[in-house]
Enzyme design. Structure first.
Site, PDB file in Angstrom:
ATOM      1  N   LEU A  44      -0.017   0.444   7.160  1.00  0.00           N
ATOM      2  CA  LEU A  44      -0.252   1.171   6.099  1.00  0.00           C
ATOM      3  C   LEU A  44      -1.660   1.743   5.696  1.00  0.00           C
ATOM      4  O   LEU A  44      -2.774   1.027   6.133  1.00  0.00           O
ATOM      5  CB  LEU A  44       0.059   0.107   4.786  1.00  0.00           C
ATOM      6  CG  LEU A  44      -0.176   0.697   3.180  1.00  0.00           C
ATOM      7  CD1 LEU A  44       1.117   1.423   3.010  1.00  0.00           C
ATOM      8  CD2 LEU A  44      -0.222  -0.637   2.497  1.00  0.00           C
ATOM      9  N   CYS A  45      -1.560   2.855   5.226  1.00  0.00           N
ATOM     10  CA  CYS A  45      -3.043   3.427   4.736  1.00  0.00           C
ATOM     11  C   CYS A  45      -2.930   3.971   3.359  1.00  0.00           C
ATOM     12  O   CYS A  45      -1.966   3.695   2.659  1.00  0.00           O
ATOM     13  CB  CYS A  45      -3.598   4.193   5.975  1.00  0.00           C
ATOM     14  SG  CYS A  45      -2.919   5.909   6.166  1.00  0.00           S
ATOM     15  N   HIS A  46      -3.730   4.996   3.130  1.00  0.00           N
ATOM     16  CA  HIS A  46      -3.567   5.845   2.079  1.00  0.00           C
ATOM     17  C   HIS A  46      -2.327   6.796   2.003  1.00  0.00           C
ATOM     18  O   HIS A  46      -1.541   6.745   0.860  1.00  0.00           O
ATOM     19  CB  HIS A  46      -4.786   6.444   1.649  1.00  0.00           C
ATOM     20  CG  HIS A  46      -4.968   7.295   0.121  1.00  0.00           C
ATOM     21  ND1 HIS A  46      -5.144   6.308  -0.814  1.00  0.00           N
ATOM     22  CD2 HIS A  46      -4.789   8.468  -0.130  1.00  0.00           C
ATOM     23  CE1 HIS A  46      -4.973   7.254  -1.950  1.00  0.00           C
ATOM     24  NE2 HIS A  46      -5.096   8.394  -1.380  1.00  0.00           N
TER      25      HIS A  46
ATOM     26  N   ILE B 248       0.208   4.181   0.908  1.00  0.00           N
ATOM     27  CA  ILE B 248      -0.052   3.488  -0.348  1.00  0.00           C
ATOM     28  C   ILE B 248       0.464   4.294  -1.437  1.00  0.00           C
ATOM     29  O   ILE B 248       1.312   3.897  -2.557  1.00  0.00           O
ATOM     30  CB  ILE B 248      -1.031   2.462  -0.712  1.00  0.00           C
ATOM     31  CG1 ILE B 248      -0.659   1.398  -1.924  1.00  0.00           C
ATOM     32  CG2 ILE B 248      -2.269   3.331  -1.173  1.00  0.00           C
ATOM     33  CD1 ILE B 248      -1.602   0.194  -1.770  1.00  0.00           C
TER      34      ILE B 248
END
Length: 100
Positions: A58-60, A86
């Site tokens: 997961l990242c932005h 996210i």
């Protein structure tokens, strides 16, 4: 590289999520229970990533997590990118902790 939607990952009981965002980003919003390793530290901290299960990255918004998932795959991990990061997790109405 495989990718999954946040909703599909959230539906997996016990999914191991590696969050490759920076600490300041976690202060704004985070998924509880993730393994937090900034992308720039992943090579040095790779031993913190479990090898015996699929890891969901997961990242932005999905760019850094795609890079991390590709790197992890090249190192023999079963890694899956979380599409939209996210931001999409939040938009899907999934649980997000906000603030400190």
């Amino acid at each position: 590289m495989r990718s999954m939607t946040p909703a599909d990952v959230n539906a997996i009981d016990g999914a191991v999520i590696v969050d490759v965002r920076e600490p300041r980003e976690h202060e704004q919003a985070r998924v509880e229970g993730t393994i937090d390793i900034p992308l720039g530290e992943l090579v040095e901290r790779i031993d913190e990533v479990p090898r015996d299960t699929t890891v969901y990255v997961l990242c932005h918004v999905g760019g850094r997590s795609a890079q991390a998932a590709q790197y992890l795959e090249a190192q023999g991990f079963d890694a899956v990118n979380i599409d939209g990061g996210i931001v999409e997790w939040y938009r899907a109405g999934l649980p997000v902790a906000v603030g400190n």
